[in-house]
Enzyme design. Structure first.
Site, PDB file in Angstrom:
ATOM      1  N   CYS A 213      26.201 -40.387 105.236  1.00 38.90           N
ATOM      2  CA  CYS A 213      24.744 -40.468 105.051  1.00 38.90           C
ATOM      3  C   CYS A 213      24.007 -39.517 105.992  1.00 38.90           C
ATOM      4  O   CYS A 213      24.520 -39.135 107.045  1.00 38.90           O
ATOM      5  CB  CYS A 213      24.248 -41.902 105.258  1.00 38.90           C
ATOM      6  SG  CYS A 213      24.275 -42.462 106.963  1.00 38.90           S
TER       7      CYS A 213
ATOM      8  N   CYS B 185      23.359 -40.849 109.452  1.00 38.57           N
ATOM      9  CA  CYS B 185      24.569 -40.826 110.289  1.00 38.57           C
ATOM     10  C   CYS B 185      24.788 -39.420 110.850  1.00 38.57           C
ATOM     11  O   CYS B 185      25.199 -39.256 112.002  1.00 38.57           O
ATOM     12  CB  CYS B 185      25.797 -41.229 109.477  1.00 38.57           C
ATOM     13  SG  CYS B 185      25.614 -42.806 108.633  1.00 38.57           S
TER      14      CYS B 185
ATOM     15  N   ASP C 227      16.277  -2.446  88.940  1.00 41.68           N
ATOM     16  CA  ASP C 227      16.694  -1.060  89.112  1.00 41.68           C
ATOM     17  C   ASP C 227      17.351  -0.655  87.786  1.00 41.68           C
ATOM     18  O   ASP C 227      17.842  -1.517  87.054  1.00 41.68           O
ATOM     19  CB  ASP C 227      17.697  -0.975  90.264  1.00 41.68           C
ATOM     20  CG  ASP C 227      18.276   0.413  90.416  1.00 41.68           C
ATOM     21  OD1 ASP C 227      17.511   1.381  90.338  1.00 41.68           O
ATOM     22  OD2 ASP C 227      19.502   0.515  90.591  1.00 41.68           O
TER      23      ASP C 227
END
Length: 701
Positions: A16, A19, A396
């Site tokens: 998590c 954490c 380009d």
């Protein structure tokens, strides 16, 4: 180890976002560590200073986070479902909850036994959470576990044992599901890490041996059998085979590799045997760079994530204040203390910011990982989001909309010409180094023409080349040069003029002093360019423009064939930069697609710089915001689609995360909010956010 030196570890069991933040702070608190960063998306720790593995393991002990050296190729064997501690604890907690319900609802309820069973469920399922929660409470660190600890202890104090036990069980289930979902989101990185084999057969100093990739040195010779993966980047020394480069470039069609061709680590050799000279160490291979850049990209916070993090910082204290007010104010005006304290505890559970915190990173991690797997390297969440907001795209011409190398499109022979004139032309042009000459030789080879013997070759700068073939002087060069030497038929002049209007370079062929043929050469449009431009329009790109240094006539011919309406020709690099600034003023966000080297100023000035052919060029990997690894323009609409879908999913995630909580909080007014509803709102929001983000894995070209 010097204090400035950076050390990296992979992390296991990082489930998590909260954490990750806590683990990062714990590592920073180690006295000998000066700086630490945890990359939640890539599950990686980077720190400056000195720390033993034991100290790092202790820093992550609060949630079972393990540190693993980067050189470790394979993770520990997967623990079976029923042997994983969190699953055993969850199942035991469920058994106690079911037993508690049995003694609550049987014919003759036994409240003492039921309460004991619910208490056992709370202790078994929530013991680890309580330890962490109490420690956090002492430090005034209000994360999910702190809020849950307060809510469950409070519920037990006011006699709501049944609900407290169910909430502990549901919380355990939600944590397990979140960990599973995050592992799925990180899967793309793990797949990339497993692409290159850990060892290879190597010939060194005449001896053939099996070595781990870490031991292989530059200059060693890899022996690659049919069906084997190539372990290192290198150049083919001998042999010929098709190689599947999909893991690096996303190309589905295998590429023929022969002597002097470049090959990449992690690609699959198909039917032939190859000997490959190693050119890069294991940490410098293209796949290693891709993994490093993808991990860094996942760590970089996107604008929406920065907003969410800032919002969450103020959101949690506000929720705690609301919970206290809900628990205290109504009883002061005649409400029941028991009822409103219970409601306040439910507000604490609803208010956890888990779903909100994870709403953006899980989407970014999934999208960037999915793109890398399909050959598109996006170098950060900020670029992913910006790509989704692009209104105009500048291209380009050479090597982007066109193939980047000349091809013969027309070989027009005069009615009075010698029958073997192409054979003679190929002989002369085979000695020239001019790009147009190489195009003529390639054309002759494709027609199966055998090269004739030639002597006395001479090149004349700005005009062409000549040589003697079969006793005749063969000249190949510009039309003006031909007209200086002989009379060119009128119909051939007209044909040459028409070809030049199409943007083609026209050469004339003379035998002695007699006109023989016209050769038209051009840098042809890529097969996919027209389709790509149409798809960009369908996606919602308002404007496309071609920026080129070529003359206007050539540029307009290519633009017309591709379907580009805005053409800006005869541009120097600084002119392209000005053009990008003008487009930005007019359209807002502008992407520039180029080769990553010649177009560097324009790529840097654009909102997003997109480089073609990143797999073979370090410059493209380093300079561009996004690299299309396969040099395939069809990856551009896919990247646009992925970026726009990611933006949409991030918005949906934030709506889910806040919407479910707002609905749950509104249930306070009629007094319907329960701890069960609270945990379902929090768990439901987190799972919705993660599962919604995983939809990004389904977006393909």
């Amino acid at each position: 180890m010097s204090m400035a030196e950076k050390t990296e570890y992979r992390l296991e069991n990082l489930s998590c976002a909260n954490c990750a933040m806590k683990f990062e702070n714990n590592v920073k608190s180690i006295p000998s560590v000066t700086e630490a960063t945890v990359n939640f998306g890539a599950s990686k720790l980077t720190f400056s200073g000195v720390a033993t593995e034991e100290e790092l393991q202790n820093a992550g002990a609060f949630d079972g986070i393990k540190v693993v050296p980067l050189t470790k190729r394979k993770p520990d064997p997967k623990t079976p479902f029923f042997k994983r501690k969190e699953n055993v604890v969850t199942i035991l907690s469920l058994i106690f909850v079911i037993a508690g319900f049995y003694f609550t609802h049987r014919d003759v309820p036994d409240t003492t036994i039921a309460t004991g069973l619910f208490a056992a469920a709370i202790l078994v399922g929530g013991f680890g959470m309580f330890i962490t929660g109490v420690k956090n409470l002492v430090r005034f660190d209000f994360d999910m576990k702190t809020l849950m600890t307060i809510a469950i202890i409070g519920a037990a104090i006011i006699g709501e044992w049944q609900e407290a036990a169910v909430v502990v069980f549901l919380f355990a289930v939600s944590e397990a599901l979140e960990a599973y979902s995050m592992n799925k989101a990180r899967q793309s990185i793990r797949l990339l890490m497993d692409i290159a084999p850990p060892s290879a057969t190597v010939r060194r100093n005449g001896t053939v041996q099996e070595l781990s990739t870490e031991e292989i040195r530059i200059g060693d010779i890899l022996l690659v059998k049919p069906g084997q993966k190539i372990a290192m980047d290198g150049i083919v020394l001998s042999g010929q085979s098709t190689v599947n480069q999909a893991p690096i470039t996303g190309e589905s069609v295998p590429v023929l590799k022969k002597k002097e061709d470049e090959v990449f680590a992690g690609t699959l050799n198909e039917e032939g045997a190859l000997e490959v000279t190693v050119t890069k160490l294991v940490g410098d291979t293209t796949i290693a760079k891709i993994i490093h850049l993808v991990e860094d990209a996942q760590a970089e916070k996107a604008p929406s994530q920065k907003f969410v993090d800032k919002f969450a910082k103020y959101y949690t204290p506000i929720i705690i204040v609301i919970a206290i007010l809900v628990a205290i104010i109504p009883p002061l005006f005649g409400g029941e203390w028991h009822t409103w304290i219970y409601q306040g505890l439910a507000v604490l559970v609803v208010g956890c910011p888990c779903a909100l915190v994870v709403s953006t990173p899980v989407a970014i991690v999934t999208a960037i990982g999915n793109a890398a797997r399909l050959g598109v390297l996006i170098k950060g969440g900020v670029h992913l989001e910006e790509m989704g907001r692009i209104n105009a795209v500048a291209f380009d011409k050479t090597g982007t909309l066109t193939k980047g190398y000349p091809e013969v499109t027309d070989f027009i022979v005069d009615k009075a010409a010698n029958g073997n004139i192409l054979e003679a032309v190929a002989a002369v042009e085979s000695m020239s180094q001019h790009p147009l000459a190489r195009a003529v030789v390639t054309y002759a080879n494709s027609k199966g023409i055998q090269k004739a013997e030639m002597v006395n070759f001479q090149s004349i700068t700005g005009k062409g080349a000549y040589g003697e073939v079969g006793g005749s002087l063969i000249r190949v060069g510009s039309l003006n040069w031909a007209m200086e030497l002989t009379e060119v038929p009128t119909d051939m002049k007209q044909r040459a003029e028409a070809l030049q209007k199409e943007g083609k370079s026209v050469m004339a062929v003379l035998m002695d002093k007699t006109f023989q043929a016209l050769i038209a050469v051009t840098d042809p449009l890529r097969d996919e360019s027209k389709e790509v431009l149409r798809k960009l329009k369908d996606i919602g790109i308002r404007h496309t423009v071609m920026l080129t240094g070529d003359d206007r006539r050539t540029a307009e011919a290519i633009a017309s064939a591709a379907g580009v309406t805005d053409v800006r020709a005869n541009l120097m690099p600084e002119d392209k930069l000005t053009a990008i600034k003008d487009l930005t003023d007019e359209y807002g966000r502008v992407a520039m697609v180029g080769d990553g080297i010649n177009d560097a100023p324009a790529l840097a000035a654009s909102s997003i710089g997109i480089a073609m052919g990143g797999a073979g060029t370090d410059a493209a990997l380093e300079t561009a915001d996004i690299a299309l690894m396969a040099d395939d323009l069809r990856q551009l609409p896919y990247t646009m689609k992925l970026s726009r879908k990611t933006l949409q999913i991030i918005k949906e995630n934030i709506m889910f995360a806040l919407g479910l909580k707002i609905v749950a909080l509104l249930l306070i007014i009629p007094g319907w909010l329960t701890l069960w509803i609270a945990i379902f709102a929090d768990m439901g929001a987190t799972l919705l956010v993660v599962l919604n983000s995983l939809r990004l894995m389904r977006i393909h070209r």
